[in-house]
Design a protein around this motif. Structure first.
Motif, PDB file in Angstrom:
ATOM      1  N   UNK A 189     -18.565  -5.981  10.367  1.00 20.59           N
ATOM      2  CA  UNK A 189     -18.287  -4.549  10.228  1.00 20.59           C
ATOM      3  C   UNK A 189     -19.160  -3.800  11.224  1.00 20.59           C
ATOM      4  N   UNK A 190     -18.913  -2.515  11.380  1.00 20.52           N
ATOM      5  CA  UNK A 190     -19.730  -1.717  12.298  1.00 20.52           C
ATOM      6  C   UNK A 190     -21.193  -1.686  11.874  1.00 20.52           C
ATOM      7  N   UNK A 191     -21.444  -1.698  10.562  1.00 18.48           N
ATOM      8  CA  UNK A 191     -22.809  -1.554  10.054  1.00 18.48           C
ATOM      9  C   UNK A 191     -23.430  -2.848   9.543  1.00 18.48           C
ATOM     10  N   UNK A 192     -22.670  -3.940   9.483  1.00 16.31           N
ATOM     11  CA  UNK A 192     -23.160  -5.184   8.883  1.00 16.31           C
ATOM     12  C   UNK A 192     -22.403  -6.380   9.436  1.00 16.31           C
ATOM     13  N   UNK A 193     -23.149  -7.439   9.745  1.00 13.47           N
ATOM     14  CA  UNK A 193     -22.500  -8.712  10.061  1.00 13.47           C
ATOM     15  C   UNK A 193     -23.243  -9.831   9.343  1.00 13.47           C
TER      16      UNK A 193
END
Length: 111
Positions: free
Chosen positions: A34-38
């Motif tokens: 995701x944009x905020x989490x990997x």
């Protein structure tokens, strides 16, 4: 809708069984992007490395098996199975497999 959609739900998992540890290779398997989490599983064969780079968020490395040498901004840390370290956002770092290792990498990025 599943947010962690690349791995089984409601099932006990051994993460080391989810990523092969192959000779002379680095493997990865993305679980969440995701944009905020990997969240990504990696395996790094003995004497292989992930060369110097930086990340746009705080990166938590969780060693699942083996032994890693992690260099953060010139300081070397030795980690073995069951140990973790957080690499600060934008810090230059590299990983080297003293003994082939598997890890779960979680990167949390700013909104």
């Amino acid at each position: 809708m599943s947010l962690i959609n690349k791995i089984d739900h409601a099932k006990v998992l051994d993460l080391t069984e989810q990523i092969p540890l192959d000779d002379d290779q680095v493997n990865s398997r993305t679980l969440v992007q995701r944009d905020d989490l990997s969240m990504t599983l990696f395996s790094v064969a003995t004497d292989q490395e992930i060369g110097g780079h930086s990340a746009q968020g705080d990166a938590m490395v969780n060693i699942l098996s083996g032994e890693a040498e992690i260099t953060i901004e010139g300081t070397i840390y030795h980690l073995t199975a069951g140990q973790s370290i957080v690499i600060p956002k934008d810090a230059r770092h590299a990983l080297y497999a003293v003994q082939g290792f598997q890890m779960l990498l979680v990167v949390v990025k700013p909104d």
